[in-house]
Design a protein around this motif. Sequence first.
Motif, PDB file in Angstrom:
ATOM      1  N   ALA A  11     -49.266   1.267  41.173  1.00 14.50           N
ATOM      2  CA  ALA A  11     -47.846   1.532  40.910  1.00 14.50           C
ATOM      3  C   ALA A  11     -47.069   1.671  42.210  1.00 14.50           C
ATOM      4  N   ILE A  12     -47.657   2.366  43.196  1.00 13.55           N
ATOM      5  CA  ILE A  12     -47.002   2.518  44.507  1.00 13.55           C
ATOM      6  C   ILE A  12     -46.902   1.159  45.203  1.00 13.55           C
ATOM      7  N   ALA A  13     -47.956   0.362  45.112  1.00  9.93           N
ATOM      8  CA  ALA A  13     -47.933  -0.968  45.726  1.00  9.93           C
ATOM      9  C   ALA A  13     -46.814  -1.815  45.136  1.00  9.93           C
ATOM     10  N   LYS A  14     -46.625  -1.732  43.836  1.00  8.43           N
ATOM     11  CA  LYS A  14     -45.559  -2.494  43.176  1.00  8.43           C
ATOM     12  C   LYS A  14     -44.188  -2.036  43.662  1.00  8.43           C
ATOM     13  N   LEU A  15     -44.006  -0.720  43.804  1.00  9.70           N
ATOM     14  CA  LEU A  15     -42.728  -0.199  44.288  1.00  9.70           C
ATOM     15  C   LEU A  15     -42.458  -0.659  45.713  1.00  9.70           C
ATOM     16  N   LEU A  16     -43.483  -0.652  46.542  1.00 11.79           N
ATOM     17  CA  LEU A  16     -43.321  -1.106  47.925  1.00 11.79           C
ATOM     18  C   LEU A  16     -42.930  -2.584  47.971  1.00 11.79           C
ATOM     19  N   ASP A  63     -38.735   7.995  58.960  1.00 14.60           N
ATOM     20  CA  ASP A  63     -37.875   6.852  58.660  1.00 14.60           C
ATOM     21  C   ASP A  63     -38.568   5.928  57.656  1.00 14.60           C
ATOM     22  N   LYS A  64     -37.818   4.999  57.142  1.00 17.61           N
ATOM     23  CA  LYS A  64     -38.302   4.128  56.069  1.00 17.61           C
ATOM     24  C   LYS A  64     -39.571   3.394  56.478  1.00 17.61           C
ATOM     25  N   GLU A  65     -39.612   2.864  57.687  1.00 15.99           N
ATOM     26  CA  GLU A  65     -40.769   2.087  58.125  1.00 15.99           C
ATOM     27  C   GLU A  65     -42.034   2.939  58.134  1.00 15.99           C
ATOM     28  N   ASN A  66     -41.939   4.164  58.648  1.00 14.18           N
ATOM     29  CA  ASN A  66     -43.126   5.010  58.720  1.00 14.18           C
ATOM     30  C   ASN A  66     -43.553   5.523  57.355  1.00 14.18           C
ATOM     31  N   VAL A  67     -42.594   5.799  56.483  1.00 18.24           N
ATOM     32  CA  VAL A  67     -42.949   6.206  55.117  1.00 18.24           C
ATOM     33  C   VAL A  67     -43.656   5.055  54.403  1.00 18.24           C
ATOM     34  N   HIS A  68     -43.134   3.846  54.552  1.00 26.52           N
ATOM     35  CA  HIS A  68     -43.779   2.686  53.933  1.00 26.52           C
ATOM     36  C   HIS A  68     -45.179   2.466  54.518  1.00 26.52           C
ATOM     37  N   THR A  69     -45.311   2.672  55.829  1.00 26.41           N
ATOM     38  CA  THR A  69     -46.617   2.513  56.466  1.00 26.41           C
ATOM     39  C   THR A  69     -47.637   3.463  55.865  1.00 26.41           C
ATOM     40  N   MET A  70     -47.254   4.726  55.704  1.00 24.70           N
ATOM     41  CA  MET A  70     -48.185   5.691  55.124  1.00 24.70           C
ATOM     42  C   MET A  70     -48.493   5.353  53.668  1.00 24.70           C
ATOM     43  N   LEU A  71     -47.493   4.953  52.912  1.00 23.31           N
ATOM     44  CA  LEU A  71     -47.736   4.615  51.505  1.00 23.31           C
ATOM     45  C   LEU A  71     -48.698   3.431  51.380  1.00 23.31           C
ATOM     46  N   LYS A  72     -48.617   2.489  52.289  1.00 22.90           N
ATOM     47  CA  LYS A  72     -49.556   1.357  52.265  1.00 22.90           C
ATOM     48  C   LYS A  72     -50.983   1.836  52.549  1.00 22.90           C
ATOM     49  N   GLU A  73     -51.129   2.791  53.454  1.00 19.66           N
ATOM     50  CA  GLU A  73     -52.460   3.352  53.720  1.00 19.66           C
ATOM     51  C   GLU A  73     -52.988   4.083  52.484  1.00 19.66           C
ATOM     52  N   ILE A  74     -52.096   4.770  51.782  1.00 21.28           N
ATOM     53  CA  ILE A  74     -52.505   5.492  50.583  1.00 21.28           C
ATOM     54  C   ILE A  74     -52.886   4.512  49.475  1.00 21.28           C
ATOM     55  N   VAL A  75     -52.152   3.426  49.359  1.00 23.39           N
ATOM     56  CA  VAL A  75     -52.516   2.386  48.389  1.00 23.39           C
ATOM     57  C   VAL A  75     -53.936   1.889  48.672  1.00 23.39           C
ATOM     58  N   ALA A  76     -54.258   1.675  49.945  1.00 20.11           N
ATOM     59  CA  ALA A  76     -55.610   1.231  50.305  1.00 20.11           C
ATOM     60  C   ALA A  76     -56.654   2.292  49.922  1.00 20.11           C
ATOM     61  N   SER A  77     -56.299   3.568  50.110  1.00 27.15           N
ATOM     62  CA  SER A  77     -57.222   4.652  49.759  1.00 27.15           C
ATOM     63  C   SER A  77     -57.473   4.720  48.261  1.00 27.15           C
ATOM     64  N   LEU A  78     -56.483   4.301  47.470  1.00 27.67           N
ATOM     65  CA  LEU A  78     -56.579   4.392  46.016  1.00 27.67           C
ATOM     66  C   LEU A  78     -57.157   3.125  45.383  1.00 27.67           C
ATOM     67  N   ASP A  79     -57.729   2.275  46.205  1.00 31.43           N
ATOM     68  CA  ASP A  79     -58.445   1.109  45.674  1.00 31.43           C
ATOM     69  C   ASP A  79     -59.611   1.582  44.803  1.00 31.43           C
ATOM     70  N   LYS A  80     -59.751   1.001  43.634  1.00 28.83           N
ATOM     71  CA  LYS A  80     -60.749   1.467  42.664  1.00 28.83           C
ATOM     72  C   LYS A  80     -62.165   1.401  43.226  1.00 28.83           C
ATOM     73  N   GLY A  81     -62.472   0.307  43.900  1.00 30.60           N
ATOM     74  CA  GLY A  81     -63.806   0.173  44.470  1.00 30.60           C
ATOM     75  C   GLY A  81     -64.076   1.214  45.547  1.00 30.60           C
ATOM     76  N   ALA A  82     -63.065   1.464  46.374  1.00 27.24           N
ATOM     77  CA  ALA A  82     -63.226   2.464  47.431  1.00 27.24           C
ATOM     78  C   ALA A  82     -63.414   3.861  46.847  1.00 27.24           C
ATOM     79  N   LEU A  83     -62.653   4.171  45.793  1.00 27.04           N
ATOM     80  CA  LEU A  83     -62.783   5.481  45.143  1.00 27.04           C
ATOM     81  C   LEU A  83     -64.164   5.652  44.518  1.00 27.04           C
ATOM     82  N   LYS A  84     -64.662   4.594  43.889  1.00 25.61           N
ATOM     83  CA  LYS A  84     -65.987   4.659  43.262  1.00 25.61           C
ATOM     84  C   LYS A  84     -67.074   4.906  44.311  1.00 25.61           C
ATOM     85  N   GLN A  85     -66.993   4.170  45.408  1.00 24.71           N
ATOM     86  CA  GLN A  85     -68.007   4.330  46.448  1.00 24.71           C
ATOM     87  C   GLN A  85     -67.948   5.720  47.074  1.00 24.71           C
ATOM     88  N   TRP A  86     -66.736   6.169  47.356  1.00 22.79           N
ATOM     89  CA  TRP A  86     -66.537   7.474  47.988  1.00 22.79           C
ATOM     90  C   TRP A  86     -67.072   8.610  47.115  1.00 22.79           C
TER      91      TRP A  86
END
Length: 341
Positions: free
Chosen positions: A16-21, A49-72
Amino acid sequence: MTKAERIEALAESGQAIAKLLNQAEEGRDTAHHFEEVVNMAFYKNGWFDKENVHTMLKEIVASLDKGALKQWSSELPEENRTPKTIGVIMAGNVPMVGFQDLLSILITGNKAKVKLSSKDEVLIPFWFNILSEINNAFKNDVAFFENRIGEVDAMIATGSDNSSRYFEHYFGKYPNIIRKNRTSVAILTGDETEEELHELGRDIFTYFGLGCRNVSKIYVPKEYKLDAFFEGIIKWDKVADNKKYYNNYQYNRTVYLLNREQILDNNFVILKEEEALVSPIGVLFYERYGSLEELTQKLKAKEEHIQCIVGKNNTNFGNAQSPQLDDYADGIDVLSFISLL
């Protein structure tokens, strides 16, 4: 909820966050008042600022990858146990800096009492609202507090060396993780490409250098020509467009010049030779080394103050701000800490 259900909802919140971005970056209308939230984060904290907020949200999207969550979470039991309540005191130096602590609590099926920083009180509740809409069972698992959070089963608190003494005094009776100041450094050998030096700029300037994973000092060989470093980072001059950053840069430059201290300056960052690890905003410390073996020993003695070392045979250039889920702050395994409560 079972672990599988928690992972499913968490992964869906990332989508959902990825779609908003994507919608925001394409200039399309976004749901959940996304643009208003991003603007409000900047209004409350001029570093966000907008760029840094978007940067962090993209990192969070990567963290919320289903495969990564399962492995973790693969070592966690599938079924629920009686949930514990864990207090979290979050810092506010970079956007959503306490996200992984909250994620660790939720994926283990526990509850959180969260004291947000006044500098970052918009973004994490925004994400949590999305998660709760996806699976309403999460709704009562997190409570946000402005002041005291009351009784808990354990505490996770992030702050400075000074605030850590306060945390230890008040929360020492609970199982706890209390984090102090840390910073990151980079080791250059002189063989870096221009692209690698540009990526090092990402490690230095993302979030304007305010995070523990930001490089605040570089170590260079004795004969290293710093011109190459300046050329590699030149495209990061946009950081000076942020008023707060530029004011800090100008202030530190003025102080150094008034004190007749030796500095190198490229109009958006100051290089200063210094033994200390933590540099002021707008300043990057550097130190020359004789051999990599001696430097390794020197950094080993400072390891409790260092979050990340960037360079060849260490964290890749440009990746300091992209930790994996199990790359924990201070090296303390938060998932294991929570699971053993």
